[in-house]
Design an enzyme around this catalytic site. Structure first.
Site, mmCIF file in Angstrom:
data_model
loop_
_atom_site.group_PDB
_atom_site.id
_atom_site.type_symbol
_atom_site.label_atom_id
_atom_site.label_comp_id
_atom_site.label_asym_id
_atom_site.label_seq_id
_atom_site.Cartn_x
_atom_site.Cartn_y
_atom_site.Cartn_z
ATOM 1 C CG ASP A 1 -1.123 4.584 3.700
ATOM 2 O OD1 ASP A 1 0.168 4.831 3.737
ATOM 3 O OD2 ASP A 1 -1.506 3.854 4.517
ATOM 4 C CD GLU B 1 -3.188 0.077 2.270
ATOM 5 O OE1 GLU B 1 -3.891 -1.056 2.389
ATOM 6 O OE2 GLU B 1 -3.133 0.756 3.114
ATOM 7 C CD GLU C 1 -4.974 5.533 7.802
ATOM 8 O OE1 GLU C 1 -4.260 5.333 9.007
ATOM 9 O OE2 GLU C 1 -5.235 4.523 7.138
#
Length: 179
Positions: free
Chosen positions: A94, A92, A96
């Site tokens: 990312d 992943e 966030e």
């Protein structure tokens, strides 16, 4: 380019045509594609949230998303925008954002690192970008690089370069999960 607006419990996303490029993946009615495919909304309630993913997979490129985060007391909410592969070599990339108590700064999380932003991400839209190629991943905010993740496979550090990813975004309530 996509735009993501996070309201108190609501996300609005803009793209060229969501019917053509994205699928709503969960949300039990809390996600909708509107305006002939030009607008995607995600909403949140206490037990759950909603999310979407790209229909296509990508191997390398630059992806931008514009976000405006929840203002005030957003404790318990998670806003995520990420690239993810599937299978045994899942990885992943990312951005966030974990909600916070009123007055506390938002913390941006990227692949095991955290950053305090130099602006209020609830006051206006800001562009969060991934530039991903075989040598490095550059995480940028408003065109300013904040992190470089170099390919260090030669010394045993896994690097996402062999498996395509989909684009994902979600809004959900982590209160029960975090307790």
């Amino acid at each position: 380019m996509m735009s993501l607006v996070v309201g108190s419990v609501f996300i609005v996303v803009l793209a060229s045509n969501f019917y053509q490029d994205f699928d709503i993946t969960w949300g039990d009615g809390r996600a909708q594609i509107l305006n002939n495919g030009e607008l995607l909304t995600l909403s949140l309630d206490k037990p759950s949230g909603s999310g979407f993913q790209s229909k296509n997979e990508y191997l390398f490129g630059k992806i931008d998303m514009q976000l405006k985060l929840v203002s005030g007391n957003s404790a318990g909410t998670v806003t995520a925008y990420y690239l993810s592969s599937q299978g045994s070599t899942h990885d992943e990339i990312d951005f966030e954002f974990l909600g916070n108590l009123s007055g506390d700064p938002y913390i941006l999380h990227t692949k095991e690192q955290q950053f305090y932003l130099w602006f209020d991400p609830t006051a206006d839209f800001h562009t969060y970008s991934f530039l991903w190629n075989p040598q490095r991943i550059i995480f940028s905010v408003d065109g300013k690089p904040i992190r470089e993740f170099k390919n260090a496979e030669s010394v045993g550090v896994p690097y996402p370069k062999d498996q395509p990813v989909r684009i994902y975004s979600s809004l959900w309530n982590a209160n029960d999960w975090a307790d």
